[in-house]
Design a protein around this motif. Structure first.
Motif, PDB file in Angstrom:
ATOM      1  N   ARG A   1      68.692  -2.207  30.814  1.00 39.84           N
ATOM      2  CA  ARG A   1      68.405  -0.854  31.306  1.00 39.84           C
ATOM      3  C   ARG A   1      67.320  -0.817  32.379  1.00 39.84           C
ATOM      4  O   ARG A   1      67.218   0.167  33.088  1.00 39.84           O
ATOM      5  CB  ARG A   1      68.070   0.071  30.142  1.00 39.84           C
TER       6      ARG A   1
ATOM      7  N   ARG B   1      65.277  -3.506  23.243  1.00 40.52           N
ATOM      8  CA  ARG B   1      65.517  -3.978  24.611  1.00 40.52           C
ATOM      9  C   ARG B   1      65.224  -5.469  24.757  1.00 40.52           C
ATOM     10  O   ARG B   1      65.323  -6.025  25.837  1.00 40.52           O
ATOM     11  CB  ARG B   1      64.658  -3.182  25.607  1.00 40.52           C
TER      12      ARG B   1
ATOM     13  N   PRO C   1      70.899  -2.280  26.009  1.00 42.21           N
ATOM     14  CA  PRO C   1      69.464  -1.976  26.083  1.00 42.21           C
ATOM     15  C   PRO C   1      68.650  -2.946  26.929  1.00 42.21           C
ATOM     16  O   PRO C   1      67.786  -2.521  27.703  1.00 42.21           O
ATOM     17  CB  PRO C   1      69.025  -2.020  24.616  1.00 42.21           C
ATOM     18  N   GLU C   2      68.927  -4.228  26.831  1.00 51.11           N
ATOM     19  CA  GLU C   2      68.131  -5.213  27.574  1.00 51.11           C
ATOM     20  C   GLU C   2      68.383  -5.182  29.079  1.00 51.11           C
ATOM     21  O   GLU C   2      67.641  -5.762  29.857  1.00 51.11           O
ATOM     22  CB  GLU C   2      68.334  -6.627  27.014  1.00 51.11           C
TER      23      GLU C   2
ATOM     24  N   THR D   1      65.159   4.182  22.837  1.00 54.21           N
ATOM     25  CA  THR D   1      65.273   2.800  23.303  1.00 54.21           C
ATOM     26  C   THR D   1      64.673   2.679  24.691  1.00 54.21           C
ATOM     27  O   THR D   1      64.033   1.683  25.016  1.00 54.21           O
ATOM     28  CB  THR D   1      66.744   2.331  23.304  1.00 54.21           C
TER      29      THR D   1
END
Length: 150
Positions: free
Chosen positions: A146, A25, A143-144, A102
């Motif tokens: 979320r 992330r 991911p970053e 994740t």
């Protein structure tokens, strides 16, 4: 460090490793490193035989010169104080485990609740992350990003 693991795993073509968790992330503060590991899809593996993956993974991780000690079967402590957590997985559930691990946990919980509200279940086998979101009408979230949906 991740280049080290990819290089070692590449030498053993029956494995694939992907970083997950807070490092995936792209968090600034990382307390641990989570890595999902699977056998190559060309090789058959049963859930009961995950120990085959474990043994090879442990051999590879133990070669990393920054490892201070082994904590348990799946965790190692680095000299920096950061722990490495290896998550062995079957080919069929690799992508789901990558998505789930994740996180972040509140995001995963929210997505699971959205599935439940729609009377659906997340396909844990042979799915890709984008499909998890698309099946409930959302765009795939990197991911970053979320934390934007929690």
């Amino acid at each position: 460090m991740l280049k080290f693991f990819h290089k070692l795993f590449d030498k053993h073509d029956h494995h694939r490793c992907e970083v997950t968790g807070s490092l995936r992330r792209k968090k600034k503060d990382v307390r641990d490193i989570d890595i999902v590991v699977k056998k190559n899809e060309n090789k058959k593996i049963k859930v009961e035989n995950l120990k085959d993956v474990d043994i090879k993974v442990l051999e590879i991780v133990s070669k990393y010169n920054e490892v201070k000690k082994r904590i348990n079967n799946y965790e190692f402590l680095l000299k920096s104080g950061i722990s490495i957590h290896m998550i062995p997985e079957t080919s069929k559930q690799f992508n789901y485990t990558l998505w789930h691990s994740t996180g972040p946990k509140p995001h995963v919980k929210l997505i699971k609740n959205m599935y439940k509200e729609k009377g659906k279940k997340i396909d844990m086998e042979n799915t890709v992350e984008g499909e998890i979101y698309e099946k409930i009408g959302l765009k795939h979230l990197q991911p970053e990003k979320r934390w934007e949906i929690v």
